[in-house]
Design an enzyme around this catalytic site. Structure first.
Site, PDB file in Angstrom:
ATOM      1  CB  ALA A  11      30.926  41.316  41.057  1.00 43.63           C
ATOM      2  N   GLY A  12      30.631  38.540  38.501  1.00 47.16           N
ATOM      3  CA  GLY A  12      31.088  37.244  37.984  1.00 47.16           C
ATOM      4  C   GLY A  12      32.288  37.629  36.930  1.00 47.16           C
ATOM      5  CE  LYS A  38      21.448  37.145  44.485  1.00 46.99           C
ATOM      6  NZ  LYS A  38      20.981  35.767  43.967  1.00 46.99           N
ATOM      7  CD  GLU A 170      34.778  21.151  34.199  1.00 47.89           C
ATOM      8  OE1 GLU A 170      34.215  21.914  34.666  1.00 47.89           O
ATOM      9  OE2 GLU A 170      35.846  21.134  33.694  1.00 47.89           O
ATOM     10  CG  ASP A 300      26.366  32.560  31.370  1.00 48.52           C
ATOM     11  OD1 ASP A 300      27.245  32.497  30.454  1.00 48.52           O
ATOM     12  OD2 ASP A 300      26.318  31.436  32.162  1.00 48.52           O
ATOM     13  CD  GLN A 318      37.652  30.455  25.211  1.00 49.62           C
ATOM     14  OE1 GLN A 318      38.393  30.635  24.255  1.00 49.62           O
ATOM     15  NE2 GLN A 318      36.863  29.367  25.281  1.00 49.62           N
TER      16      GLN A 318
HETATM   17  P1  FAD Z   1      28.650  34.614  36.580  1.00 47.58           P
HETATM   18  O1  FAD Z   1      30.225  34.362  36.599  1.00 47.58           O
HETATM   19  O2  FAD Z   1      27.905  33.747  37.022  1.00 47.58           O
HETATM   20  O3  FAD Z   1      28.501  36.098  37.325  1.00 47.58           O
HETATM   21  C1  FAD Z   1      27.160  36.536  37.723  1.00 47.58           C
HETATM   22  C2  FAD Z   1      27.291  37.308  38.959  1.00 47.58           C
HETATM   23  O4  FAD Z   1      26.191  38.144  39.105  1.00 47.58           O
HETATM   24  C3  FAD Z   1      27.754  36.365  40.191  1.00 47.58           C
HETATM   25  O5  FAD Z   1      28.790  37.142  40.977  1.00 47.58           O
HETATM   26  C4  FAD Z   1      26.256  36.658  41.119  1.00 47.58           C
HETATM   27  O6  FAD Z   1      26.586  36.581  42.577  1.00 47.58           O
HETATM   28  C5  FAD Z   1      25.714  37.904  40.567  1.00 47.58           C
HETATM   29  N1  FAD Z   1      24.512  38.145  40.539  1.00 47.58           N
HETATM   30  C6  FAD Z   1      23.563  37.258  40.159  1.00 47.58           C
HETATM   31  N2  FAD Z   1      22.186  37.839  40.594  1.00 47.58           N
HETATM   32  C7  FAD Z   1      22.331  38.805  40.888  1.00 47.58           C
HETATM   33  C8  FAD Z   1      21.284  39.883  41.551  1.00 47.58           C
HETATM   34  N3  FAD Z   1      20.038  39.630  41.606  1.00 47.58           N
HETATM   35  N4  FAD Z   1      21.886  40.768  42.226  1.00 47.58           N
HETATM   36  C9  FAD Z   1      23.355  41.127  42.638  1.00 47.58           C
HETATM   37  N5  FAD Z   1      24.265  40.074  42.208  1.00 47.58           N
HETATM   38  C10 FAD Z   1      23.563  39.163  41.352  1.00 47.58           C
HETATM   39  N6  FAD Z   1      32.838  27.918  31.282  1.00 47.58           N
HETATM   40  C11 FAD Z   1      34.211  27.942  30.610  1.00 47.58           C
HETATM   41  O7  FAD Z   1      34.382  28.615  29.984  1.00 47.58           O
HETATM   42  N7  FAD Z   1      34.959  26.819  31.135  1.00 47.58           N
HETATM   43  C12 FAD Z   1      34.680  25.969  31.916  1.00 47.58           C
HETATM   44  O8  FAD Z   1      35.356  25.126  32.181  1.00 47.58           O
HETATM   45  C13 FAD Z   1      33.494  25.992  32.508  1.00 47.58           C
HETATM   46  N8  FAD Z   1      33.205  25.154  33.529  1.00 47.58           N
HETATM   47  C14 FAD Z   1      32.074  25.458  34.367  1.00 47.58           C
HETATM   48  C15 FAD Z   1      31.554  24.822  35.379  1.00 47.58           C
HETATM   49  C16 FAD Z   1      30.404  24.699  36.215  1.00 47.58           C
HETATM   50  C17 FAD Z   1      30.267  23.991  37.572  1.00 47.58           C
HETATM   51  C18 FAD Z   1      29.448  25.901  35.814  1.00 47.58           C
HETATM   52  C19 FAD Z   1      28.328  26.026  36.675  1.00 47.58           C
HETATM   53  C20 FAD Z   1      29.756  26.745  34.881  1.00 47.58           C
HETATM   54  C21 FAD Z   1      30.806  26.415  34.065  1.00 47.58           C
HETATM   55  N9  FAD Z   1      31.316  27.266  33.130  1.00 47.58           N
HETATM   56  C22 FAD Z   1      32.384  27.273  32.316  1.00 47.58           C
HETATM   57  C23 FAD Z   1      30.304  28.429  32.427  1.00 47.58           C
HETATM   58  C24 FAD Z   1      30.692  29.649  33.132  1.00 47.58           C
HETATM   59  O9  FAD Z   1      31.004  29.543  34.387  1.00 47.58           O
HETATM   60  C25 FAD Z   1      29.843  30.922  32.657  1.00 47.58           C
HETATM   61  O10 FAD Z   1      29.376  30.878  31.411  1.00 47.58           O
HETATM   62  C26 FAD Z   1      30.257  32.000  33.388  1.00 47.58           C
HETATM   63  O11 FAD Z   1      30.431  32.027  34.713  1.00 47.58           O
HETATM   64  C27 FAD Z   1      29.497  33.354  32.924  1.00 47.58           C
HETATM   65  O12 FAD Z   1      29.890  34.523  33.453  1.00 47.58           O
HETATM   66  P2  FAD Z   1      28.903  35.665  33.827  1.00 47.58           P
HETATM   67  O13 FAD Z   1      29.616  36.516  34.190  1.00 47.58           O
HETATM   68  O14 FAD Z   1      27.702  35.870  32.888  1.00 47.58           O
HETATM   69  O15 FAD Z   1      28.344  35.055  35.107  1.00 47.58           O
END
Ligand code: FAD
Length: 406
Positions: A11-12, A38, A170, A300, A318
């Site tokens: 739920a990211g 999680k 950052e 990601d 984004q």
């Molecule tokens: P996430 O948002 O990381 O979500 C993954 C989710 O899965 C989380 O809720 C986690 O708890 C859950 N999860 C993981 N493993 C498990 C499991 N085994 N079981 C159950 N749940 C689980 N990007 C930008 O576009 N602009 C920015 O300014 C920027 N700044 C950033 C600054 C920082 C400090 C960081 C670390 C990253 C930044 N990024 C930025 C990158 C961006 O945050 C990631 O690309 C983005 O979060 C990816 O989204 P996602 O949904 O793939 O993963």
């Protein structure tokens, strides 16, 4: 298939946006939607460096999933995914198992330490609310401890950040603002504290416009950040790091090494047996895994090539949000019996990197460069736009960033 089971993992940005969009598109009689995460909260990963530095409380960054997901339409399971079994169409959780007809993998990233000795065990990473909170507490503890020991230990006041990419820069920007406050609080001379950024490439923020990079480095140096560029981090112990530059090695004493130089997709993806490229699923234009048309991958964990550059799009919030919107659309088409799915097209809305409260750099609207305060206002607008999209005006007013005159 009567009423298909749609299971969304994570739920990211990617997972929650897929869920929120899907709950609007499908009725309870169309599909069973299950979201697994999680924690019972969603957090904005892009704000975690602020929580880690202590410039923003972590409760501002997270929000209860129930505030944006309609639990009368979506079955929320708070659990940890332990494996994905695409051949069996099952997902194993720590406390059970789920069957799916359609799966959305949105499990985000984990740190990649490239086998550097000691890094995995001794360095901190900024990956979630817990790890960010730990860094904040650890830095504060070391500051508090400093004046409580007869022998003053410089390693308590040296903070090393490995990686001068987006996250590393950052984070040092936030530290540069936070350290003077901590020094006041713990009666420490600011000149005693070192914030050291180590980057292996010849410059920080590789890929950014050189004028913006110069601005960023000047701004951060003026606030006491030291840069070691072209320097490789060779080893990390609990109270030191070893770096190498131009064949010369240097040891820096530090109790606080934060590794921000590498991320990879959640390793559950590679372990699942789904076909991967660099640990990610190189998805088809409709965002499905090439080997498994019932599996969508977003954020990601997904890899999409930028045809113009011949390189993958970098992993960002984004692109994760945009992928989630299309995944939801395509899932609704499939559930409705359709076969013609839409293809993903990335809309680049620009990139803005924060350098602290009221400072930032960025490129928006194609090629417009922004520096300083105007860039920081743009950064807050981007963050606020996401909240509006996710939970409407109510969420924006509750969680938005409105303090533009910091
Ligand atoms: P996430 O948002 O990381 O979500 C993954 C989710 O899965 C989380 O809720 C986690 O708890 C859950 N999860 C993981 N493993 C498990 C499991 N085994 N079981 C159950 N749940 C689980 N990007 C930008 O576009 N602009 C920015 O300014 C920027 N700044 C950033 C600054 C920082 C400090 C960081 C670390 C990253 C930044 N990024 C930025 C990158 C961006 O945050 C990631 O690309 C983005 O979060 C990816 O989204 P996602 O949904 O793939 O993963």
């Amino acid at each position: 298939m009567n009423k298909p089971n749609i299971v969304i993992l994570g739920a990211g940005y990617g997972g929650i946006m897929t869920t929120v969009k899907l709950q609007k598109k499908l009725g309870v009689n169309d599909a069973n939607i299950t979201l697994v995460n999680k924690h019972d909260y969603h957090y904005q990963t892009t704000w975690l460096h602020e929580n880690a530095a202590g410039t923003l409380h972590h409760d501002r960054t997270r929000l209860p999933i129930k505030d944006v997901v309609d639990f009368s339409k979506v079955n929320f399971v708070q659990d940890t995914v332990v494996s994905i079994k695409p051949e069996e169409k099952k997902v194993a959780l720590e406390n059970g198992e789920l069957d799916y007809d359609y799966l959305v993998v949105a499990l985000g990233f984990e740190a990649a330490t490239f086998g550097i000795p000691g890094l995995l065990d001794n360095a901190f990473t900024i990956g979630n609310i817990n790890s960010a909170r730990l860094i904040r507490e650890h830095i504060e503890y070391n500051f508090a401890k400093y004046n409580n020991e007869t022998e003053k230990k410089q390693e308590r006041l040296n903070i090393v950040v490995g990686g001068g990419g987006f996250t590393g820069i950052e984070f040092v920007g936030e530290l540069a603002n936070r350290i003077p406050e901590l020094c006041k609080e713990y009666d420490i001379d600011r000149n005693q504290v070192r914030i050291i950024n180590v980057e292996a490439a010849p410059t920080v923020l590789p890929g950014f416009d050189p004028q913006l990079v110069e601005y960023a480095m000047n701004s951060l140096e003026a606030r006491g950040v030291e840069f070691k560029v072209g320097a490789m981090l060779k080893e990390c112990t609990p109270n030191s790091i070893l770096i190498e530059k131009d064949d010369k090695q240097e040891e820096i004493l530090t109790n606080t090494t934060v590794w921000a130089a590498g991320v990879r997709a959640n390793s559950l993806v590679e372990e699942s047996g789904l076909e991967v490229n660099r640990g990610k699923v190189e998805v088809q234009p409709d965002l499905r895994a090439p080997s498994h048309p019932d599996v969508f991958v977003v954020g990601d964990c997904a890899l999409i090539m930028n045809e113009e550059t011949g390189r993958p799009y970098p992993p960002t919030a984004q692109i994760a949000i945009q992928e989630a919107e299309l995944a939801a659309k395509n899932l609704a088409i499939l559930v409705g019996g359709g076969t013609h799915l839409e293809s993903f097209e990335f809309m680049d809305r620009g990139t803005v990197a924060s350098l602290g409260h009221d400072d930032a750099i960025g490129v928006v609207f194609g090629d417009k460069k922004l520096f300083g305060w105007s860039a920081s206002v743009m950064k807050k607008m981007i963050d606020n736009r996401y909240l509006l999209k996710l939970g409407g005006l109510g969420l924006l007013l509750k969680k938005g960033k409105f303090n533009i005159f910091h």
